[in-house]
Design an enzyme around this catalytic site. Structure first.
Site, short mmCIF file in Angstrom:
data_model
loop_
_atom_site.label_atom_id
_atom_site.label_comp_id
_atom_site.label_asym_id
_atom_site.label_seq_id
_atom_site.Cartn_x
_atom_site.Cartn_y
_atom_site.Cartn_z
N ASP A 144 86.41 -43.37 26.81
CA ASP A 144 85.74 -42.20 27.30
C ASP A 144 85.86 -41.17 26.24
O ASP A 144 84.74 -40.60 25.73
CB ASP A 144 86.21 -41.56 28.54
CG ASP A 144 86.15 -42.68 29.52
OD1 ASP A 144 85.55 -43.95 29.47
OD2 ASP A 144 86.45 -42.46 30.74
N GLU A 161 98.61 -47.03 33.48
CA GLU A 161 97.32 -46.94 33.06
C GLU A 161 97.21 -47.06 31.37
O GLU A 161 96.68 -48.18 30.89
CB GLU A 161 96.59 -45.86 33.17
CG GLU A 161 94.84 -45.78 32.69
CD GLU A 161 94.43 -44.51 33.58
OE1 GLU A 161 94.94 -43.55 34.13
OE2 GLU A 161 93.23 -44.53 33.18
C1 DGY Z 1 86.82 -41.45 34.66
O1 DGY Z 1 86.23 -40.87 35.61
O2 DGY Z 1 87.70 -41.20 33.84
C2 DGY Z 1 86.09 -42.95 34.33
O3 DGY Z 1 86.71 -43.36 33.02
C3 DGY Z 1 84.73 -42.92 33.97
O4 DGY Z 1 84.17 -44.02 33.98
#
Ligand code: DGY
Length: 430
Positions: free
Chosen positions: A162, A392
């Site tokens: 992201d 994560e």
């Molecule tokens: C988030 O909401 O951080 C996700 O990675 C988007 O898909």
């Protein structure tokens, strides 16, 4: 960790919501696209029917034009933003309107290889194959309409990485939403220092609003977007997925379909090759709005290894790049080069180590003939998960576990990649 395998299985079981696996409780309460593919790889090691169900439930979200969205909102939740009310897509069940890296075909093929019950596996795959093929056709129609051989992403979230520094410059061209409609929930689950910035979210929502106003029609989105990037990882993962789809096509498809997939592979391999930057010793994305190379040094730039399109010279250069990174980071593979000014060891995709990326890089290195760095990455990954749990992501300098805990795809990698066999008592040498 006492019983590594049992603990990893428990993560998947705890995050099971009835045929689909949430990435982690609270922070991500729905089914995500590439998470689902990796989760299936975890499930296949101890519950084969459940692995197939994961992929089938993801495809419940598929649109008539073939899109497999990045989120399927199977059941309501008030712990995540942006929810279905923000996306406003014309689909039931509710979904987002963008996609994510195409790991699905690879996961389906790898699940078939690993499955003990081949008869059941083939039954599931016979039904899955045409749907995956439709998605791969969508990628070309919607994300490579000019047929250049590289797909372009229209939202940073389509990369799955992201807030990678690679998107900083192109994303800066997106005007932040002028409204105060940002109702972030992620900061109630995870420290703000480990998450994307407020400014990032304002631009994320601005793009969603733009595409919603265009009715989520791919050709209008392609024409009107201010953000269009040919990412290395996205293209490498799709290339690998097409190879895996071709293998499935030999069993479940027609000759015409096989020829169609093979023809695409002939175009995408040289297109990925053109993303190589010899000076930097890494592959780099291209900004499709300007046509210029993005001078980012991120772990995405190593993923052509997973696609098995890396020749000997480039393999040597990539191994040297990894060696340089290892001199600065205690653990491999940081998501951003540790000597890069953008490197932030705790912030999401701007530095931390991700188990799924490590597995793809190391498997690619091993398949291409670089056994030593592959072993090192695998051992580091096992050490980090065993020491700090199935987090994560992990800090490449300290090894700290970060982001959401009890994380499904991290546990799935531990299971599928047999990381229990790698466990060592001592920390890897720095
Ligand atoms: C988030 O909401 O951080 C996700 O990675 C988007 O898909």
């Amino acid at each position: 960790m006492k019983d590594f395998v049992e603990a990893a299985r428990a993560v998947l079981r705890d995050n099971d919501r009835g045929g689909y696996t949430v990435p982690t409780r609270g922070l991500y309460p729905y089914q995500w696209n590439w998470d689902a593919a990796f989760c299936a790889l975890g499930w296949i090691t101890f519950d084969e029917p459940r692995a197939w169900r994961e992929l089938e439930r993801l495809l419940e979200g598929q649109w008539p034009d073939g899109l497999v969205p990045h989120i399927v909102f199977h059941a309501p939740s008030d712990t995540y933003f942006p929810g279905p009310d923000v996306w406003r897509t014309p689909h039931v069940p509710a979904t987002s309107g963008i996609t994510q890296p195409a790991v699905l075909a690879s996961a389906a093929r790898l699940c078939l290889e690993r499955a003990r019950d081949k008869v059941a596996a083939e039954d599931h795959l016979a039904a899955l194959y045409p749907k995956i093929l439709a998605w791969h056709r969508w990628w070309i129609a919607a994300r490579d309409p000019e047929r250049n051989g590289l797909v372009g992403m229209l939202h940073p979230w389509e990369s799955g990485m992201d807030n990678s520094p690679a998107w900083d410059a192109p994303f800066a061209r997106v005007s932040p939403t002028p409204t105060s409609a940002i109702r972030r929930k992620d900061l109630g689950h995870v420290d703000a220092a480990m998450r994307p910035s407020e400014d990032f979210y304002k631009r994320v929502i601005a793009l969603i609003d733009l595409y919603a106003s265009l009715g989520w029609q791919p050709e209008r989105m392609w024409a009107k977007t201010p953000f269009k990037v040919a990412d290395v990882a996205l293209n490498a993962i799709l290339h690998r997925a097409n190879r895996d789809l071709l293998a499935l096509g030999r069993r479940f498809g027609t000759h015409v379909e096989q020829a169609e997939i093979a023809a695409r592979l002939d175009i995408t391999a040289p297109a990925i090759d053109r993303l190589w930057n010899a000076t930097a010793g890494i592959y780099q994305p291209r900004d499709l709005m300007t046509g210029e190379r993005i001078e980012a040094r991120t772990s995405a730039g190593l993923l052509p290894l997973w696609a098995e399109v890396v020749d000997t010279g480039k393999l040597r250069a990539l191994s040297a790049t990894l060696e340089r990174w290892a001199k600065r980071a205690r653990f491999l593979v940081p998501s951003t080069a540790p000597d890069d000014p953008c490197f932030e060891p705790k912030r999401y995709w701007r530095g931390p180590i991700w188990g799924i990326v490590n597995m793809m890089i190391a498997e690619g290195l091993a398949a291409t003939g670089a056994q030593e760095p592959a072993r090192r990455i695998k051992a580091d990954t096992a050490y980090l998960m065993n020491k700090n749990g199935f987090c994560e992501y992990f800090d490449p300098l300290t090894g700290d576990g970060l982001g959401g805990g009890h994380f499904s795809w991290t546990a799935a990698v531990a299971l599928y990649w047999n990381l229990r066999d790698e466990l060592r008592v001592e920390a890897p040498a720095s």
